[in-house]
Design an enzyme around this catalytic site. Structure first.
Site, PDB file in Angstrom:
ATOM      1  CG  ASP A  48      16.596  -2.623 -34.415  1.00  0.00           C
ATOM      2  OD1 ASP A  48      15.655  -2.517 -33.575  1.00  0.00           O
ATOM      3  OD2 ASP A  48      16.584  -3.243 -35.407  1.00  0.00           O
TER       4      ASP A  48
ATOM      5  N   GLY B  28      13.854  -6.487 -44.300  1.00  0.00           N
ATOM      6  CA  GLY B  28      14.490  -5.494 -43.177  1.00  0.00           C
ATOM      7  C   GLY B  28      15.008  -6.309 -42.201  1.00  0.00           C
TER       8      GLY B  28
END
Length: 895
Positions: A307, A199
């Site tokens: 994010d 990730g």
């Protein structure tokens, strides 16, 4: 059967969300005894250390078995095919010439291996081992002794893990006859889900690397891989678009490999940059993307919403429907995820529970956003959480409980270690650390976010697997040592080199001490002065890269680490040179010390020259044991300055945090291309300071701030100040709105300390390229020949041997370079330092005492030391021989 295993794990995770938060030392019926069996000093500890992850219970038997030329494998009717493949390959690696399958053992002294079924259950009982009754999902039993081996799993995954443990117990031998100590193992995992989430930002792993990683996970009893590379465009920016056929085929190969390794492949689609949560079209696009992955075998799906902004909607319809603020964002996300859960997951039998990453993924503070998820998101959705902090230095049982309470869902940790996308100049090779024992029992599972470098990540991931399987027995340093031994393939020389290399890249938020073993060796040298011992440590570090390149079987690790290997070797050379410099100083061998001192700057430049090139082509200088090796080298140079009686380069300091590796020492290194960079905006009173090491007259003070790419990172409002004691400060000048500051102090100002202090707080951070005080010498230099461009006469006696005077032309008859101290000095000798290769006899050295000049001798190469005799020194003069090539002088020292 693989699906059944995962369903059982998920069922346990769901149960955790509903039952009281109490720990369990062992499986049902164990009475907690197995928790003690998992301790490192339990009977069978040697076998325990041989098996990774550390088993819950290992007991030694008094007998052993021999690997016979032919071995019979008796498999139960539903024995896992992947487990059988591991067993048979391991037996052949142990020296068996022939491995056959049969419904029953042939007897006659031939080794028999029972895998699952009634035969395994009977053999386990005969060997004094409990069967699989009472074990949780993925648990297993294994016994070796009395001419047979038996293994059985609670489920298919458990059998596969039993086979992996047997693989580690069996020797590697070229021929039959090897002996295997009698051993009984009973084992199970601490948490249902254990694995890795790819990730990170930056260069995604290659397809080949991912296949290799899946093999590694299976071998270490990790059962989850989340495919979520941030820079796969089809996961984020182009999330609505279907994969090209070739990329989809590669993902299918990963899914198939994962299944054979009992690893659940999780596909994580991240639509948050552009999704309209209330849009039916976007829901169809998302589920259609999932459907293409379902068709190639994916059964676990995730929707990360990290994010992204949750205060700016991607469509007006969301604002109209949900309103504004964090609570609205949580409601919108819950709406979309519930529809995915109900209209895709629920309609696909065999699909595992949906996973999601919240936008607030890094704390346990109650908020409207978290409340909306807790109350509105379907209860069977797993929520991923990074701990308290994006990169959590520690993670506790209490925090996990708080996370479950505040999110209202089972928690799957997204642990941001050993990920290095935020520090791409570093390898993070230390162990998984700072996670409290008992934490896995509070979680649906643990996933670790690895480095951009896949093979180099294995050292840390080995320790993650060890902790997630059996946290009660986990010891970070012991596990780290086991990882090194495994990656080294049992070769002692390779292991020694790998340990030295990994130690030099140990530090992280989880492991705050850099290079602990190297630092301890340097500290010991500082106490006992045993240079030979420290040199052996540094030599091992210097030679480690070559050893790893030659002997390490995992070539991916060598490829991943290439610039760090190069830099490690170079730092080893620099540090060993610094050690020899210290020894030359101790021996009062000035000529040798000066020769070594001159080598060090170029050695350090070389060590700092190696770069990691990221996916954008940016070249990033790599770090090796920063704060340890560089400090040792700088300390050796400072020791040389002290021995000469000069002050050397000023030492910088600050009360500001440091961003990444942009240390405060970079503002005093004489290189305008390097810089100190703060990790936050200065507050009123924040400072950067110089210690000149001794009170001296101040010349021009220069403060060069800001840099290309961040020109506004400078002190907007500040003052320059000076002090003799570091306590009482006098103002030199104020400055406002200028990134370049230069101030000439009044004549006669003397100080040891100079600082630039912020007078107002600001948001912009601070970059200081250079902070310097000119004319900081205690005397004057005059005469000739004139200095070349970029040089100065005063550099010949400025207290810093690293600087030097270079003449613009050859010496003419009668020319001399004259140094006059600010006051007569009592001294034993005059030392003249020049570059290596400087000619002897180039000048006559004269000293003035009692108002008269007298000759001490002539220059004799790079290092000249001449006794002064009686009288305080009032001046030193180098009278050049006519026609001498353009002279160079690093330092004239009256000492």
């Amino acid at each position: 059967m693989h699906r059944t295993r995962t369903a059982a794990a998920t069922a346990l995770a769901m149960a955790l969300a509903l039952i009281p938060l109490t720990g369990m030392a062992g499986p049902p019926g164990s009475g907690g005894k197995a928790g003690r069996d998992g301790a490192r000093d339990h009977p069978g500890a040697a076998a325990s250390r041989a098996i990774s992850p550390t088993p819950r219970s290992v007991r030694s038997r008094s007998d052993q078995v021999a690997v016979t030329p032919a071995v019979t494998v008796v498999a139960g009717p539903r024995a896992d095919a992947a487990a059988l493949a591991v067993v048979e390959t391991s037996l052949k690696d142990a020296g068996a010439q022939r491995v056959v399958r049969a419904e029953q053992a042939p007897g006659g002294g031939q080794l028999s291996v029972y895998v699952d079924g009634a035969g395994a259950a009977r053999a386990l009982a005969e060997l004094g081992a409990r069967g699989t009754d009472g074990l949780p999902a993925e648990g297993y039993a294994l016994a070796v002794g009395a001419g047979r081996i038996a293994l059985a799993g609670k489920d298919a995954a458990g059998t596969y893990y039993a086979a992996q443990s047997l693989r580690q117990l069996l020797p590697h031998a070229e021929r039959w006859g090897a002996r295997v100590p009698g051993t009984v193992v009973r084992d199970w995992p601490a948490t249902p889900l254990r694995g890795v989430i790819e990730g990170f930002y930056g260069t995604p792993w290659s397809h080949r690397a991912r296949l290799d990683q899946l093999d590694f996970y299976g071998a270490h009893k990790m059962n989850l891989y989340v495919y979520s590379p941030k820079d796969d465009a089809y996961l984020r920016e182009k999330w609505r678009d279907p994969y090209p056929a070739d990329q989809l085929a590669q993902i299918k190969e990963l899914v198939d490999r994962a299944r054979t390794r009992h690893v659940e492949f999780t596909y994580a689609l991240s639509p948050g940059l552009s999704v309209c949560y209330s849009s039916d079209a976007d829901l169809r696009a998302l589920t259609a993307k999932f459907a293409t992955l379902w068709d190639i075998g994916v059964r676990t799906f995730a929707v990360p919403l990290d994010d992204i902004s949750y205060t700016d909607w991607n469509c007006a319809a969301d604002k109209d429907r949900f309103g504004t603020g964090g609570g609205a964002a949580g409601a919108a996300q819950a709406h979309l995820l519930n529809r995915v859960n109900q209209e895709f997951i629920a309609r696909h039998p065999g699909a595992e529970p949906l996973q999601m990453v919240p936008t607030e993924y890094y704390d346990v503070k109650p908020s409207p956003y978290k409340k909306a998820l807790a109350t509105q998101l379907d209860k069977d959705v797993l929520v991923e959480w990074t701990g308290v902090g994006v990169i959590a230095p520690t993670m506790t049982v209490a925090q996990a409980r708080q996370a479950r309470e505040v999110f209202g869902h089972p928690i799957l940790t997204w642990d941001n270690y050993p990920v290095n996308d935020y520090v791409t100049n570093r390898l993070l090779l230390g162990p998984f650390n700072g996670r409290e024992k008992g934490l896995p029992e509070q979680l649906a599972g643990i996933t670790a976010n690895p480095m951009i470098q896949p093979a180099a990540s294995k050292l840390a991931l080995y320790t993650v697997a060890d902790y997630a399987w059996n946290d009660s027995a986990y010891d970070a340093r012991t596990s780290w040592g086991g990882a090194i031994e495994e990656l080294a393939g049992g070769d002692a020389r390779t292991a020694r080199a790998l340990r030295a290399f990994a130690d030099a890249h140990y530090a992280s938020s989880l492991n705050p001490r850099q290079a602990p073993e190297l630092a301890a060796a340097i500290e010991k040298f500082g106490k006992d002065g045993e240079a030979r011992r420290l040199d052996a440590v540094l030599r091992n570090l210097q030679e480690a890269p070559a050893v790893l390149r030659e002997r390490l079987t995992d070539r991916g690790f060598v490829q991943d680490s290439a610039p760090w290997l190069d830099a490690t070797r170079a730092w080893g050379v620099a540090a060993r040179t610094a050690l020899r410099l210290i020894e030359a100083i101790k021996a009062d061998d000035g000529a040798r010390a000066w020769k070594l001192r001159q080598q060090i700057p170029e050695l350090v430049r070389t060590a700092r020259s190696f770069v990691y090139v990221d996916m954008t082509g940016k070249r990033i200088p790599v770090l090796v044991a920063d704060g340890v090796l560089d400090t040792f080298v700088e300390g050796a140079v400072a020791a040389h300055d002290r021995a000469l009686g000069v002050t050397g380069r000023p030492e910088g300091s600050t009360d500001l945090s440091v961003y990444q590796d942009n240390a405060v020492s970079r503002m005093t290194d004489g290189d305008d291309a390097t810089y100190f960079w703060s990790g936050a905006g200065p507050k009123a009173g924040s400072f950067v300071a110089l210690d000149l090491h001794a009170e001296r007259p101040l010349g021009a003070v220069t403060l060069a701030m800001g840099k290309s790419g961040s020109p506004d990172d400078y002190l907007r409002h500040g003052v320059l100040e000076y002090s003799s004691d570091g306590k009482s400060w006098q103002r030199l000048a104020a400055f406002d709105g200028k990134a370049e500051v230069r101030v000439e102090p009044p004549a006669g100002v003397r100080a040891r300390y100079v600082r630039a202090r912020a007078t107002q707080a600001q948001d912009n951070w601070l970059v200081v390229r250079e902070f310097a005080v000119a004319g900081a010498d205690a005397g004057t230099v005059a005469g000739g020949p004139p200095a070349a461009e970029g040089s100065a006469l005063r550099s010949a006696a400025d207290g810093d041997p690293a600087t030097g005077y270079r003449a613009a032309r050859a010496a003419q008859p009668g020319e001399a370079l004259e140094f006059t101290p600010d006051a007569p000095r009592a001294a034993r000798s005059v030392v003249v330092l020049r570059p290596q290769g400087a000619p002897s006899g180039a000048a006559r050295v004269e000293v003035r005492t009692g108002g008269a000049w007298r000759t001490l001798g002539t220059l004799s190469g790079a290092y000249t030391r001449l006794p002064v005799g009686d009288g305080a020194v009032e001046g030193v003069r180098l009278v050049w021989r006519a026609g001498t090539a353009a002279p160079e002088v690093n330092e004239v020292v009256v000492h």
